[in-house]
Design a protein around this motif. Structure first.
Motif, PDB file in Angstrom:
ATOM      1  N   UNK A 161       0.734  -1.175   0.101  1.00  0.00           N
ATOM      2  CA  UNK A 161       0.079  -0.111   0.123  1.00  0.00           C
ATOM      3  C   UNK A 161       0.828   1.322  -0.108  1.00  0.00           C
ATOM      4  N   UNK A 162       1.847   1.397   1.010  1.00  0.00           N
ATOM      5  CA  UNK A 162       2.631   2.648   0.959  1.00  0.00           C
ATOM      6  C   UNK A 162       3.603   2.649   0.143  1.00  0.00           C
ATOM      7  N   UNK A 163       4.585   1.821   0.113  1.00  0.00           N
ATOM      8  CA  UNK A 163       5.729   1.725  -0.947  1.00  0.00           C
ATOM      9  C   UNK A 163       5.487   1.503  -2.368  1.00  0.00           C
ATOM     10  N   UNK A 164       4.683   0.572  -2.481  1.00  0.00           N
ATOM     11  CA  UNK A 164       4.595   0.153  -4.074  1.00  0.00           C
ATOM     12  C   UNK A 164       3.166   0.482  -4.678  1.00  0.00           C
ATOM     13  N   UNK A 165       2.346   0.792  -3.723  1.00  0.00           N
ATOM     14  CA  UNK A 165       0.825   1.400  -4.082  1.00  0.00           C
ATOM     15  C   UNK A 165       0.326   0.371  -5.026  1.00  0.00           C
ATOM     16  N   UNK A 166       0.379  -0.865  -4.961  1.00  0.00           N
ATOM     17  CA  UNK A 166      -0.305  -2.024  -5.641  1.00  0.00           C
ATOM     18  C   UNK A 166      -1.795  -2.217  -5.305  1.00  0.00           C
ATOM     19  N   UNK A 167      -2.298  -1.645  -4.159  1.00  0.00           N
ATOM     20  CA  UNK A 167      -3.500  -1.601  -3.890  1.00  0.00           C
ATOM     21  C   UNK A 167      -3.858  -0.390  -2.942  1.00  0.00           C
ATOM     22  N   UNK A 168      -5.079   0.275  -2.793  1.00  0.00           N
ATOM     23  CA  UNK A 168      -5.328   1.314  -2.210  1.00  0.00           C
ATOM     24  C   UNK A 168      -5.767   0.678  -0.535  1.00  0.00           C
ATOM     25  N   UNK A 169      -5.802   1.754   0.234  1.00  0.00           N
ATOM     26  CA  UNK A 169      -6.032   1.172   1.487  1.00  0.00           C
ATOM     27  C   UNK A 169      -7.399   0.687   1.743  1.00  0.00           C
ATOM     28  N   UNK A 170      -8.302   1.370   0.905  1.00  0.00           N
ATOM     29  CA  UNK A 170     -10.044   0.586   0.926  1.00  0.00           C
ATOM     30  C   UNK A 170      -9.775  -0.820   0.665  1.00  0.00           C
ATOM     31  N   UNK A 171      -8.988  -1.104  -0.597  1.00  0.00           N
ATOM     32  CA  UNK A 171      -9.043  -2.449  -1.013  1.00  0.00           C
ATOM     33  C   UNK A 171      -8.182  -3.173  -0.212  1.00  0.00           C
ATOM     34  N   UNK A 172      -7.132  -2.861   0.616  1.00  0.00           N
ATOM     35  CA  UNK A 172      -6.380  -3.617   1.475  1.00  0.00           C
ATOM     36  C   UNK A 172      -7.315  -4.042   2.600  1.00  0.00           C
ATOM     37  N   UNK A 173      -8.186  -2.995   3.014  1.00  0.00           N
ATOM     38  CA  UNK A 173      -9.048  -3.314   4.316  1.00  0.00           C
ATOM     39  C   UNK A 173     -10.266  -4.353   3.739  1.00  0.00           C
ATOM     40  N   UNK A 174     -10.684  -4.070   2.586  1.00  0.00           N
ATOM     41  CA  UNK A 174     -11.663  -5.125   2.102  1.00  0.00           C
ATOM     42  C   UNK A 174     -11.081  -6.843   1.873  1.00  0.00           C
ATOM     43  N   UNK A 175      -9.773  -6.679   1.558  1.00  0.00           N
ATOM     44  CA  UNK A 175      -9.101  -8.021   1.517  1.00  0.00           C
ATOM     45  C   UNK A 175      -8.823  -8.627   2.933  1.00  0.00           C
ATOM     46  N   UNK A 176      -8.339  -7.765   3.802  1.00  0.00           N
ATOM     47  CA  UNK A 176      -8.203  -8.146   5.307  1.00  0.00           C
ATOM     48  C   UNK A 176      -9.463  -8.465   5.770  1.00  0.00           C
ATOM     49  N   UNK A 177     -10.596  -7.877   5.590  1.00  0.00           N
ATOM     50  CA  UNK A 177     -11.695  -8.508   6.100  1.00  0.00           C
ATOM     51  C   UNK A 177     -12.262  -9.703   5.385  1.00  0.00           C
ATOM     52  N   UNK A 178     -12.022  -9.904   4.160  1.00  0.00           N
ATOM     53  CA  UNK A 178     -12.254 -11.238   3.416  1.00  0.00           C
ATOM     54  C   UNK A 178     -11.367 -12.596   3.972  1.00  0.00           C
ATOM     55  N   UNK A 179     -10.351 -12.000   4.502  1.00  0.00           N
ATOM     56  CA  UNK A 179      -9.642 -13.155   4.963  1.00  0.00           C
ATOM     57  C   UNK A 179      -9.914 -13.806   6.488  1.00  0.00           C
ATOM     58  N   UNK A 180     -10.679 -12.779   7.085  1.00  0.00           N
ATOM     59  CA  UNK A 180     -11.067 -13.128   8.278  1.00  0.00           C
ATOM     60  C   UNK A 180     -12.629 -13.920   8.337  1.00  0.00           C
ATOM     61  N   UNK A 181     -13.244 -13.773   7.256  1.00  0.00           N
ATOM     62  CA  UNK A 181     -14.445 -14.283   7.109  1.00  0.00           C
ATOM     63  C   UNK A 181     -14.135 -15.725   6.239  1.00  0.00           C
ATOM     64  N   UNK A 182     -13.171 -16.014   5.947  1.00  0.00           N
ATOM     65  CA  UNK A 182     -13.047 -17.548   5.387  1.00  0.00           C
ATOM     66  C   UNK A 182     -11.985 -18.161   6.541  1.00  0.00           C
TER      67      UNK A 182
END
Length: 379
Positions: free
Chosen positions: A28-49
């Motif tokens: 997110x910070x150094x490479x900007x491959x995903x936005x913070x919003x996308x990162x949070x969505x992915x983080x939420x998804x990992x917790x739901x599975x």
């Protein structure tokens, strides 16, 4: 991308919270491959599975960056260092029947990793500082977790509240990077698992099926993993002693990368190198399948108001659980004044977006060794 996750696999000490924080700093910070919003969505998804959160985060990020080949490469590169290091410890343990004294080496690493986690949480929360529902839900989730409420109840409760309660359902941000959709299903990873088990015979097949089941149903903390392993391998099958199980869990905690590398250690004790390979493949395979199945759905969920609310609620609850995990991490890391000083020195560095977090890890380890050498300090 593969080299990045290989490096993270070698330097990700401190458990899932620290692993996710390292990934946030890099992608997110150094490479900007995903936005913070996308990162949070992915983080939420990992917790739901089911499955290990940090490993599934790596797999999700690999898929976002390079489709299915990226999914396989990122996950495999993040897992491989831990599996190899753990296998090395298993070989030594089989001969010596004891664990090396690794606690001292982690003395300086823990506060350094804590600084990385705190910096990541600050960067993820600050953009939502005016979203009072999101912040309140996150604080409530943190408090519930600290008070001992079941993690799964906290997560799904947060997701349900996010979907039901009207809030600031923001439109999806423009993706930070295009995903290359290519390659075959991650089910190809099942072929070496099946081939190894069939060729080895003996305990390999039941060992592989047992760890496949564990990887498919594992939710929650490391205590859940211990309970599943104890019931299946000590009580039911008698393949391990209580002492061997505890040593295996300890090695999974000491080594960098996913804690589930414990399976590598156990597989080696039961069936040698083939057992280590089968157990490792089996316990991580469900994560690749779950992520591959759920990843294409997330952008569609973000585009639908109600489902976007569900993601926001799950993200808030996930951050709350991260806060609770950080509190536990702090209790284990900040054991005396030198540890607090290492944290104080590392935190301003961790807040600098252009500094590679790996240097903070190395610096913390060196500082810890210096403290022990000068003061004769032992945690």
């Amino acid at each position: 991308m593969a080299l990045l996750f290989l490096r993270l696999g070698f330097t990700s000490f401190g458990g899932p919270a620290a692993h996710v924080a390292l990934m946030e700093a890099e992608v997110v910070v150094r490479r900007k491959w995903v936005t913070r919003e996308e990162f949070l969505d992915l983080f939420a998804a990992t917790n739901l599975i089911p499955g290990p959160n940090s490993t599934e985060m790596a797999i999700h990020l690999g898929y976002r960056r390079a489709g299915t080949p990226g999914l396989v490469a990122a996950g495999a590169c993040f897992i491989l260092p831990a599996a190899l290091i753990t296998a090395g410890f298993a070989m030594a343990y089989e001969r010596l029947r004891t664990l090396p004294a690794l606690e001292g080496l982690l003395y300086g690493l823990k506060p350094a990793m804590l600084s990385i986690v705190l910096a990541a949480m600050a960067r993820l929360v600050l953009p939502r500082k005016k979203d009072y529902f999101f912040l309140s839900l996150g604080l409530a989730a943190a408090a519930a977790s600290v008070l001992g409420v079941n993690e799964i109840g906290v997560l799904f409760g947060g997701a349900a509240l996010g979907a039901i309660v009207p809030g600031s359902k923001k439109p999806p941000e423009k993706p930070a990077a295009e995903t290359k959709k290519a390659g075959s299903s991650p089910a190809v990873l099942a072929f070496p698992l099946a081939a190894s088990a069939a060729a080895g015979g003996g305990k390999l097949l039941p060992l592989g099926l047992f760890f496949l089941k564990v990887g498919s149903i594992l939710y929650g903390s490391g205590y859940v993993l211990i309970a599943l392993l104890r019931a299946g391998l000590v009580t039911e099958r008698g393949w391990l002693t209580e002492a061997e199980l505890l040593d295996a869990v300890a090695i999974g905690q000491f080594t960098p990368g996913p804690v589930l590398s414990t399976a590598t250690f156990i597989g080696y004790l039961i069936e040698g190198p083939a057992g280590a390979a089968v157990a490792t493949l089996a316990i991580f395979l469900p994560s690749f399948v779950f992520v591959r199945a759920s990843a294409p759905i997330l952008p569609k969920m973000r585009a639908a108001p109600r489902l976007a609310g569900l993601l926001d609620g799950a993200a808030a609850a996930s951050l709350g659980l991260l806060v609770a995990a950080t509190i536990a991490l702090g209790r284990g890391a900040l054991v005396d004044l030198p540890a607090w000083l290492i944290l104080a020195a590392a935190l301003p560095v961790a807040m600098q977006p252009k500094i590679n977090a790996t240097w903070i890890v190395i610096g913390g380890a060196l500082a810890g060794l210096a403290v022990r050498a000068v003061l004769g300090h032992s945690p």
